[in-house]
Design a protein around this motif. Structure first.
Motif, PDB file in Angstrom:
ATOM      1  N   ARG A 165       1.225  -1.470  -0.257  1.00  0.00           N
ATOM      2  CA  ARG A 165      -0.392  -0.244   0.346  1.00  0.00           C
ATOM      3  C   ARG A 165       0.836   1.491  -0.076  1.00  0.00           C
ATOM      4  O   ARG A 165       2.153   1.654   0.887  1.00  0.00           O
ATOM      5  CB  ARG A 165      -1.345  -0.167   1.055  1.00  0.00           C
ATOM      6  CG  ARG A 165      -2.216   1.005   1.111  1.00  0.00           C
ATOM      7  CD  ARG A 165      -2.947   0.920   1.861  1.00  0.00           C
ATOM      8  NE  ARG A 165      -3.585  -0.461   2.008  1.00  0.00           N
ATOM      9  CZ  ARG A 165      -3.907  -1.426   2.422  1.00  0.00           C
ATOM     10  NH1 ARG A 165      -3.697  -1.755   2.953  1.00  0.00           N
ATOM     11  NH2 ARG A 165      -4.753  -2.117   1.696  1.00  0.00           N
ATOM     12  N   LYS A 188      -9.263  -7.900 -14.687  1.00  0.00           N
ATOM     13  CA  LYS A 188      -9.776  -7.042 -13.530  1.00  0.00           C
ATOM     14  C   LYS A 188      -8.282  -6.690 -12.582  1.00  0.00           C
ATOM     15  O   LYS A 188      -8.475  -6.024 -11.475  1.00  0.00           O
ATOM     16  CB  LYS A 188     -10.944  -7.274 -13.291  1.00  0.00           C
ATOM     17  CG  LYS A 188     -11.744  -6.997 -14.128  1.00  0.00           C
ATOM     18  CD  LYS A 188     -12.158  -5.559 -14.646  1.00  0.00           C
ATOM     19  CE  LYS A 188     -13.630  -5.265 -15.475  1.00  0.00           C
ATOM     20  NZ  LYS A 188     -13.443  -4.445 -15.926  1.00  0.00           N
ATOM     21  N   GLU A 191      -5.973  -3.486 -12.408  1.00  0.00           N
ATOM     22  CA  GLU A 191      -6.449  -2.546 -11.975  1.00  0.00           C
ATOM     23  C   GLU A 191      -7.089  -2.618 -10.858  1.00  0.00           C
ATOM     24  O   GLU A 191      -6.937  -1.774 -10.153  1.00  0.00           O
ATOM     25  CB  GLU A 191      -8.890  -2.124 -13.165  1.00  0.00           C
ATOM     26  CG  GLU A 191      -8.626  -1.006 -12.053  1.00  0.00           C
ATOM     27  CD  GLU A 191     -10.319  -1.037 -13.293  1.00  0.00           C
ATOM     28  OE1 GLU A 191     -11.022  -0.073 -13.338  1.00  0.00           O
ATOM     29  OE2 GLU A 191     -10.443  -1.928 -13.705  1.00  0.00           O
ATOM     30  N   ARG A 192      -8.025  -3.843  -9.745  1.00  0.00           N
ATOM     31  CA  ARG A 192      -7.584  -4.141  -8.373  1.00  0.00           C
ATOM     32  C   ARG A 192      -7.002  -3.499  -8.147  1.00  0.00           C
ATOM     33  O   ARG A 192      -7.125  -3.169  -6.533  1.00  0.00           O
ATOM     34  CB  ARG A 192      -8.370  -5.606  -8.707  1.00  0.00           C
ATOM     35  CG  ARG A 192      -9.028  -5.223  -6.861  1.00  0.00           C
ATOM     36  CD  ARG A 192      -9.892  -4.357  -6.459  1.00  0.00           C
ATOM     37  NE  ARG A 192     -11.308  -4.692  -7.414  1.00  0.00           N
ATOM     38  CZ  ARG A 192     -11.623  -5.926  -6.901  1.00  0.00           C
ATOM     39  NH1 ARG A 192     -11.824  -6.705  -5.474  1.00  0.00           N
ATOM     40  NH2 ARG A 192     -13.204  -5.734  -7.253  1.00  0.00           N
ATOM     41  N   CYS A 193      -5.842  -4.089  -7.966  1.00  0.00           N
ATOM     42  CA  CYS A 193      -4.672  -4.312  -7.558  1.00  0.00           C
ATOM     43  C   CYS A 193      -4.356  -2.311  -7.409  1.00  0.00           C
ATOM     44  O   CYS A 193      -3.513  -2.061  -5.749  1.00  0.00           O
ATOM     45  CB  CYS A 193      -3.258  -4.824  -8.146  1.00  0.00           C
ATOM     46  SG  CYS A 193      -1.912  -4.771  -7.536  1.00  0.00           S
ATOM     47  N   LEU A 194      -4.028  -2.111  -8.393  1.00  0.00           N
ATOM     48  CA  LEU A 194      -3.598  -0.416  -8.339  1.00  0.00           C
ATOM     49  C   LEU A 194      -4.604   0.564  -7.517  1.00  0.00           C
ATOM     50  O   LEU A 194      -4.194   1.240  -7.007  1.00  0.00           O
ATOM     51  CB  LEU A 194      -3.869   0.252  -9.946  1.00  0.00           C
ATOM     52  CG  LEU A 194      -2.688   0.035 -10.646  1.00  0.00           C
ATOM     53  CD1 LEU A 194      -3.247   0.266 -12.371  1.00  0.00           C
ATOM     54  CD2 LEU A 194      -1.265   0.664 -10.468  1.00  0.00           C
ATOM     55  N   GLN A 195      -5.812  -0.536  -7.483  1.00  0.00           N
ATOM     56  CA  GLN A 195      -6.918   0.521  -6.299  1.00  0.00           C
ATOM     57  C   GLN A 195      -7.089   0.584  -4.815  1.00  0.00           C
ATOM     58  O   GLN A 195      -6.434   1.360  -3.568  1.00  0.00           O
ATOM     59  CB  GLN A 195      -8.024   0.869  -7.285  1.00  0.00           C
ATOM     60  CG  GLN A 195      -8.824   1.260  -8.194  1.00  0.00           C
ATOM     61  CD  GLN A 195      -9.778   0.552  -9.408  1.00  0.00           C
ATOM     62  OE1 GLN A 195     -10.728   0.203  -8.662  1.00  0.00           O
ATOM     63  NE2 GLN A 195     -10.105   1.843  -9.978  1.00  0.00           N
ATOM     64  N   ALA A 196      -6.491  -0.798  -4.931  1.00  0.00           N
ATOM     65  CA  ALA A 196      -6.793  -1.624  -2.984  1.00  0.00           C
ATOM     66  C   ALA A 196      -5.822  -1.193  -2.869  1.00  0.00           C
ATOM     67  O   ALA A 196      -5.534  -1.280  -1.322  1.00  0.00           O
ATOM     68  CB  ALA A 196      -7.480  -2.929  -3.478  1.00  0.00           C
ATOM     69  N   CYS A 197      -4.642  -1.320  -3.251  1.00  0.00           N
ATOM     70  CA  CYS A 197      -3.194  -1.000  -2.631  1.00  0.00           C
ATOM     71  C   CYS A 197      -2.351   0.542  -2.843  1.00  0.00           C
ATOM     72  O   CYS A 197      -1.407   0.455  -2.197  1.00  0.00           O
ATOM     73  CB  CYS A 197      -1.650  -1.780  -2.929  1.00  0.00           C
ATOM     74  SG  CYS A 197      -2.060  -3.616  -3.363  1.00  0.00           S
ATOM     75  N   ASP A 198      -3.385   1.050  -3.750  1.00  0.00           N
ATOM     76  CA  ASP A 198      -3.779   3.186  -3.620  1.00  0.00           C
ATOM     77  C   ASP A 198      -1.958   2.925  -4.188  1.00  0.00           C
ATOM     78  O   ASP A 198      -0.955   3.294  -4.154  1.00  0.00           O
ATOM     79  CB  ASP A 198      -2.652   3.520  -2.228  1.00  0.00           C
ATOM     80  CG  ASP A 198      -3.708   5.007  -2.816  1.00  0.00           C
ATOM     81  OD1 ASP A 198      -3.395   5.444  -3.634  1.00  0.00           O
ATOM     82  OD2 ASP A 198      -3.037   5.421  -1.942  1.00  0.00           O
ATOM     83  N   GLN A 200       1.002   4.175  -6.348  1.00  0.00           N
ATOM     84  CA  GLN A 200       1.042   5.938  -7.014  1.00  0.00           C
ATOM     85  C   GLN A 200       1.563   6.033  -7.917  1.00  0.00           C
ATOM     86  O   GLN A 200       1.035   6.894  -8.687  1.00  0.00           O
ATOM     87  CB  GLN A 200       2.646   6.533  -5.552  1.00  0.00           C
ATOM     88  CG  GLN A 200       1.882   6.451  -4.895  1.00  0.00           C
ATOM     89  CD  GLN A 200       0.222   7.642  -4.476  1.00  0.00           C
ATOM     90  OE1 GLN A 200       0.166   8.396  -4.295  1.00  0.00           O
ATOM     91  NE2 GLN A 200      -0.425   6.516  -3.741  1.00  0.00           N
ATOM     92  N   ARG A 217      -0.760   4.426 -12.650  1.00  0.00           N
ATOM     93  CA  ARG A 217      -1.937   4.391 -12.478  1.00  0.00           C
ATOM     94  C   ARG A 217      -2.749   5.448 -13.488  1.00  0.00           C
ATOM     95  O   ARG A 217      -4.249   5.730 -13.060  1.00  0.00           O
ATOM     96  CB  ARG A 217      -1.383   5.914 -10.806  1.00  0.00           C
ATOM     97  CG  ARG A 217      -2.571   5.829 -10.196  1.00  0.00           C
ATOM     98  CD  ARG A 217      -1.913   6.525  -8.805  1.00  0.00           C
ATOM     99  NE  ARG A 217      -3.656   7.188  -8.518  1.00  0.00           N
ATOM    100  CZ  ARG A 217      -3.498   6.018  -7.086  1.00  0.00           C
ATOM    101  NH1 ARG A 217      -2.986   4.935  -7.082  1.00  0.00           N
ATOM    102  NH2 ARG A 217      -5.014   6.948  -6.563  1.00  0.00           N
TER     103      ARG A 217
END
Length: 292
Positions: A165, A188, A191-198, A200, A217
Protein backbone atom coordinates in the motif's frame (compact mmCIF):
# COMPACT_ATOMS: atom_id res chain seq x y z
CA UNK A 1 19.78 13.96 -4.31
CA UNK A 2 21.57 13.25 -7.57
CA UNK A 3 24.51 11.56 -5.86
CA UNK A 4 22.53 9.93 -3.05
CA UNK A 5 22.30 6.16 -3.44
CA UNK A 6 19.20 4.08 -3.88
CA UNK A 7 18.68 1.89 -0.82
CA UNK A 8 18.02 -1.82 -1.31
CA UNK A 9 16.78 -3.60 1.81
CA UNK A 10 16.38 -7.34 2.30
CA UNK A 11 17.94 -10.76 2.23
CA UNK A 12 21.31 -11.99 1.06
CA UNK A 13 21.71 -15.76 1.10
CA UNK A 14 23.27 -18.80 -0.48
CA UNK A 15 21.37 -21.40 -2.51
CA UNK A 16 22.80 -24.77 -1.43
CA UNK A 17 22.53 -27.58 -3.96
CA UNK A 18 22.72 -31.36 -3.41
CA UNK A 19 26.10 -31.50 -5.20
CA UNK A 20 27.53 -29.14 -2.52
CA UNK A 21 27.46 -26.07 -4.79
CA UNK A 22 26.58 -22.79 -3.09
CA UNK A 23 25.38 -19.85 -5.18
CA UNK A 24 25.23 -16.34 -3.75
CA UNK A 25 21.90 -14.59 -4.19
CA UNK A 26 18.72 -13.34 -2.59
CA UNK A 27 16.44 -11.11 -4.67
CA UNK A 28 17.33 -7.78 -3.01
CA UNK A 29 21.03 -8.61 -3.08
CA UNK A 30 20.78 -9.45 -6.79
CA UNK A 31 19.06 -6.12 -7.44
CA UNK A 32 21.71 -4.19 -5.51
CA UNK A 33 24.46 -6.02 -7.38
CA UNK A 34 22.86 -5.30 -10.76
CA UNK A 35 22.26 -1.64 -10.01
CA UNK A 36 25.86 -1.18 -8.89
CA UNK A 37 27.24 -2.96 -11.94
CA UNK A 38 24.97 -0.90 -14.22
CA UNK A 39 26.32 2.35 -12.79
CA UNK A 40 23.63 3.32 -10.28
CA UNK A 41 24.71 4.45 -6.78
CA UNK A 42 23.26 1.91 -4.36
CA UNK A 43 23.52 0.93 -0.70
CA UNK A 44 22.49 -2.57 0.40
CA UNK A 45 20.90 -2.88 3.85
CA UNK A 46 20.88 -6.46 5.11
CA UNK A 47 22.55 -8.92 7.42
CA UNK A 48 24.99 -11.82 7.45
CA UNK A 49 26.19 -14.11 10.19
CA UNK A 50 29.53 -14.02 11.97
CA UNK A 51 30.56 -17.05 9.95
CA UNK A 52 32.47 -18.17 6.88
CA UNK A 53 29.46 -17.60 4.62
CA UNK A 54 29.14 -14.03 5.84
CA UNK A 55 32.83 -13.45 5.12
CA UNK A 56 32.26 -14.74 1.58
CA UNK A 57 29.41 -12.25 1.08
CA UNK A 58 31.62 -9.38 2.18
CA UNK A 59 34.48 -10.56 0.00
CA UNK A 60 32.20 -10.74 -3.06
CA UNK A 61 30.94 -7.20 -2.39
CA UNK A 62 34.45 -5.83 -2.00
CA UNK A 63 35.64 -7.47 -5.19
CA UNK A 64 33.09 -5.56 -7.28
CA UNK A 65 33.14 -2.38 -5.19
CA UNK A 66 29.62 -2.76 -3.78
CA UNK A 67 29.45 -0.85 -0.48
CA UNK A 68 29.15 -3.05 2.60
CA UNK A 69 28.76 -0.13 5.02
CA UNK A 70 25.15 -1.03 5.93
CA UNK A 71 25.67 -4.81 6.02
CA UNK A 72 25.07 -5.93 9.60
CA UNK A 73 26.91 -8.88 11.15
CA UNK A 74 24.57 -10.82 13.43
CA UNK A 75 26.34 -12.25 16.49
CA UNK A 76 24.35 -15.52 16.64
CA UNK A 77 22.16 -16.14 13.58
CA UNK A 78 23.76 -17.70 10.49
CA UNK A 79 24.10 -16.17 7.05
CA UNK A 80 20.96 -16.87 5.03
CA UNK A 81 20.63 -20.14 3.16
CA UNK A 82 18.13 -21.93 0.96
CA UNK A 83 18.33 -25.71 0.70
CA UNK A 84 17.72 -26.83 -2.89
CA UNK A 85 16.60 -30.39 -3.53
CA UNK A 86 15.51 -32.18 -6.69
CA UNK A 87 12.15 -33.93 -6.68
CA UNK A 88 11.05 -35.81 -9.82
CA UNK A 89 13.58 -33.85 -11.83
CA UNK A 90 12.33 -30.48 -10.60
CA UNK A 91 14.10 -28.26 -8.07
CA UNK A 92 12.39 -27.60 -4.74
CA UNK A 93 13.46 -24.88 -2.33
CA UNK A 94 13.42 -24.85 1.46
CA UNK A 95 14.10 -21.39 2.87
CA UNK A 96 15.68 -21.87 6.28
CA UNK A 97 14.17 -19.94 9.22
CA UNK A 98 15.92 -17.70 11.76
CA UNK A 99 18.60 -16.33 9.48
CA UNK A 100 20.77 -13.25 9.96
CA UNK A 101 18.65 -11.19 7.56
CA UNK A 102 15.55 -11.84 9.71
CA UNK A 103 16.88 -9.93 12.71
CA UNK A 104 18.41 -6.56 11.83
CA UNK A 105 18.79 -3.63 14.22
CA UNK A 106 15.66 -1.47 14.34
CA UNK A 107 17.72 1.70 14.02
CA UNK A 108 18.90 2.86 10.61
CA UNK A 109 22.61 2.36 9.96
CA UNK A 110 24.55 5.65 9.91
CA UNK A 111 25.66 4.84 6.36
CA UNK A 112 22.09 5.33 5.09
CA UNK A 113 21.59 8.96 4.00
CA UNK A 114 18.89 11.09 5.58
CA UNK A 115 17.14 11.30 2.20
CA UNK A 116 17.42 8.71 -0.56
CA UNK A 117 15.87 8.81 -4.04
CA UNK A 118 14.44 5.30 -3.89
CA UNK A 119 13.91 2.39 -1.51
CA UNK A 120 13.57 -1.15 -2.88
CA UNK A 121 12.34 -4.05 -0.76
CA UNK A 122 10.50 -7.35 -0.98
CA UNK A 123 8.66 -9.43 1.62
CA UNK A 124 10.90 -12.31 2.73
CA UNK A 125 13.06 -10.25 5.10
CA UNK A 126 9.85 -9.08 6.75
CA UNK A 127 8.51 -12.56 7.52
CA UNK A 128 9.31 -12.40 11.24
CA UNK A 129 10.42 -8.86 12.01
CA UNK A 130 12.36 -5.85 10.68
CA UNK A 131 9.16 -3.77 10.52
CA UNK A 132 10.56 -0.89 12.58
CA UNK A 133 13.60 -0.75 10.32
CA UNK A 134 11.41 -0.73 7.22
CA UNK A 135 9.30 2.09 8.64
CA UNK A 136 12.43 4.12 9.34
CA UNK A 137 13.81 3.50 5.86
CA UNK A 138 10.47 4.48 4.31
CA UNK A 139 10.61 7.84 6.07
CA UNK A 140 13.92 8.56 4.34
CA UNK A 141 12.97 7.69 0.76
CA UNK A 142 11.47 9.80 -2.01
CA UNK A 143 9.96 6.80 -3.81
CA UNK A 144 9.40 3.15 -2.96
CA UNK A 145 9.66 0.13 -5.28
CA UNK A 146 8.24 -3.13 -3.91
CA UNK A 147 8.96 -6.47 -5.60
CA UNK A 148 6.83 -8.95 -3.67
CA UNK A 149 8.85 -12.11 -4.45
CA UNK A 150 6.43 -14.29 -2.49
CA UNK A 151 8.03 -17.39 -1.03
CA UNK A 152 5.99 -20.23 0.45
CA UNK A 153 5.12 -20.45 3.28
CA UNK A 154 6.55 -17.14 4.44
CA UNK A 155 3.74 -14.70 3.69
CA UNK A 156 0.15 -13.81 4.44
CA UNK A 157 -1.82 -12.28 1.52
CA UNK A 158 -3.39 -9.55 3.62
CA UNK A 159 -0.04 -8.62 5.12
CA UNK A 160 1.48 -8.44 1.63
CA UNK A 161 -1.32 -6.19 0.40
CA UNK A 162 -0.63 -3.92 3.38
CA UNK A 163 3.09 -3.85 2.55
CA UNK A 164 2.31 -2.83 -1.03
CA UNK A 165 0.00 0.00 0.00
CA UNK A 166 1.20 3.42 -1.05
CA UNK A 167 4.26 2.21 -2.96
CA UNK A 168 5.23 4.15 -6.06
CA UNK A 169 5.89 1.03 -8.14
CA UNK A 170 4.94 -2.58 -7.38
CA UNK A 171 6.22 -5.59 -9.29
CA UNK A 172 4.38 -8.92 -9.19
CA UNK A 173 4.33 -11.95 -11.43
CA UNK A 174 0.99 -13.19 -12.71
CA UNK A 175 0.78 -15.98 -10.12
CA UNK A 176 1.46 -13.55 -7.28
CA UNK A 177 -1.22 -11.18 -8.55
CA UNK A 178 -3.69 -14.09 -8.60
CA UNK A 179 -2.66 -15.09 -5.07
CA UNK A 180 -3.27 -11.59 -3.72
CA UNK A 181 -6.57 -11.10 -5.58
CA UNK A 182 -7.97 -14.63 -6.05
CA UNK A 183 -11.65 -13.68 -6.35
CA UNK A 184 -11.15 -11.06 -9.04
CA UNK A 185 -11.42 -11.94 -12.77
CA UNK A 186 -7.96 -12.17 -14.33
CA UNK A 187 -8.54 -9.22 -16.66
CA UNK A 188 -9.51 -7.00 -13.69
CA UNK A 189 -6.77 -7.94 -11.22
CA UNK A 190 -4.24 -5.29 -12.21
CA UNK A 191 -6.80 -2.51 -11.92
CA UNK A 192 -8.01 -3.85 -8.58
CA UNK A 193 -4.44 -4.06 -7.27
CA UNK A 194 -3.70 -0.49 -8.30
CA UNK A 195 -6.80 0.75 -6.49
CA UNK A 196 -6.82 -1.50 -3.43
CA UNK A 197 -3.12 -0.95 -2.69
CA UNK A 198 -3.15 2.75 -3.64
CA UNK A 199 -0.13 2.32 -5.92
CA UNK A 200 1.12 5.76 -6.84
CA UNK A 201 2.80 5.30 -10.23
CA UNK A 202 2.51 1.83 -11.76
CA UNK A 203 1.97 -1.88 -11.31
CA UNK A 204 4.36 -4.14 -13.23
CA UNK A 205 3.17 -7.68 -13.97
CA UNK A 206 5.72 -10.12 -15.35
CA UNK A 207 4.54 -13.04 -17.47
CA UNK A 208 7.60 -15.25 -17.81
CA UNK A 209 8.37 -16.15 -21.42
CA UNK A 210 5.32 -14.11 -22.49
CA UNK A 211 7.00 -10.87 -21.42
CA UNK A 212 5.49 -8.28 -19.11
CA UNK A 213 3.02 -5.43 -18.86
CA UNK A 214 3.07 -2.13 -17.03
CA UNK A 215 -0.18 -0.64 -15.74
CA UNK A 216 0.31 3.05 -14.94
CA UNK A 217 -1.98 4.67 -12.42
CA UNK A 218 -2.72 7.24 -15.11
CA UNK A 219 -2.63 6.22 -18.77
CA UNK A 220 -2.93 3.07 -20.82
CA UNK A 221 -1.11 -0.18 -20.06
CA UNK A 222 1.96 -1.05 -22.12
CA UNK A 223 2.81 -4.65 -23.00
CA UNK A 224 5.69 -6.44 -24.71
CA UNK A 225 6.76 -10.01 -25.31
CA UNK A 226 10.07 -11.30 -24.00
CA UNK A 227 12.88 -11.44 -26.56
CA UNK A 228 14.15 -14.81 -27.71
CA UNK A 229 17.09 -15.91 -25.57
CA UNK A 230 20.06 -17.24 -27.50
CA UNK A 231 22.40 -19.30 -25.37
CA UNK A 232 19.87 -19.94 -22.62
CA UNK A 233 21.38 -21.21 -19.34
CA UNK A 234 18.66 -20.70 -16.73
CA UNK A 235 16.05 -18.17 -15.65
CA UNK A 236 17.51 -17.68 -12.17
CA UNK A 237 17.49 -13.98 -11.35
CA UNK A 238 15.58 -12.90 -14.46
CA UNK A 239 12.89 -11.22 -12.36
CA UNK A 240 15.53 -9.44 -10.29
CA UNK A 241 17.24 -8.28 -13.49
CA UNK A 242 13.92 -6.89 -14.73
CA UNK A 243 13.35 -5.06 -11.44
CA UNK A 244 16.84 -3.54 -11.56
CA UNK A 245 16.27 -1.99 -14.96
CA UNK A 246 12.75 -0.89 -14.02
CA UNK A 247 14.36 1.06 -11.18
CA UNK A 248 16.84 2.62 -13.62
CA UNK A 249 13.97 3.60 -15.90
CA UNK A 250 12.15 5.23 -13.01
CA UNK A 251 15.26 7.13 -11.93
CA UNK A 252 16.31 8.19 -15.42
CA UNK A 253 12.94 9.08 -16.88
CA UNK A 254 12.87 6.56 -19.71
CA UNK A 255 9.08 6.34 -19.82
CA UNK A 256 7.10 3.14 -19.34
CA UNK A 257 7.48 1.75 -22.85
CA UNK A 258 11.23 2.33 -23.01
CA UNK A 259 11.66 0.92 -19.52
CA UNK A 260 9.64 -2.18 -20.35
CA UNK A 261 11.67 -3.07 -23.43
CA UNK A 262 15.02 -2.45 -21.75
CA UNK A 263 14.02 -4.44 -18.65
CA UNK A 264 12.90 -7.40 -20.78
CA UNK A 265 16.11 -7.21 -22.79
CA UNK A 266 18.30 -7.24 -19.68
CA UNK A 267 16.31 -10.10 -18.13
CA UNK A 268 16.92 -12.08 -21.32
CA UNK A 269 20.65 -11.34 -21.08
CA UNK A 270 20.72 -12.66 -17.52
CA UNK A 271 19.16 -15.91 -18.74
CA UNK A 272 22.44 -16.55 -20.59
CA UNK A 273 24.27 -16.71 -17.23
CA UNK A 274 24.48 -19.60 -14.83
CA UNK A 275 22.82 -17.88 -11.90
CA UNK A 276 21.54 -14.37 -11.32
CA UNK A 277 24.71 -12.25 -11.54
CA UNK A 278 28.27 -12.23 -12.78
CA UNK A 279 31.53 -10.60 -11.75
CA UNK A 280 32.29 -9.85 -15.43
CA UNK A 281 31.96 -6.05 -15.86
CA UNK A 282 31.80 -6.47 -19.63
CA UNK A 283 28.43 -8.17 -19.30
CA UNK A 284 26.95 -5.03 -17.75
CA UNK A 285 28.84 -2.61 -20.00
CA UNK A 286 27.37 -4.25 -23.06
CA UNK A 287 23.87 -3.84 -21.66
CA UNK A 288 24.43 -0.14 -20.94
CA UNK A 289 25.93 0.36 -24.40
CA UNK A 290 22.83 -1.11 -26.00
CA UNK A 291 20.67 1.50 -24.22
CA UNK A 292 22.77 4.48 -25.28
Amino acid sequence: MADAPDVVFGEVLFDRFPDAREVLGGAPFNVAWNLHQLGEPVLFVGGVGNDAAGARVRKAMREVGLAEDALYTHPQAPTGAVQVTVEDGEPAYYILPDQAYDDLPATVDPAVPARTPLLYHGTLALRSGNRELLAALRRRCERRFVDANLREPWYDPQDVRDLLRGADVVKLNADELATLFPNVPAEKRAERCLQACDIQSALIVTLGADGAEIHPRAGQPVRARAPVVEGMQDAVGAGDAFASVAILGLRRGWGWEGTLHRALEFAARVCTLQGATTTDPGFYRSAVAAWT
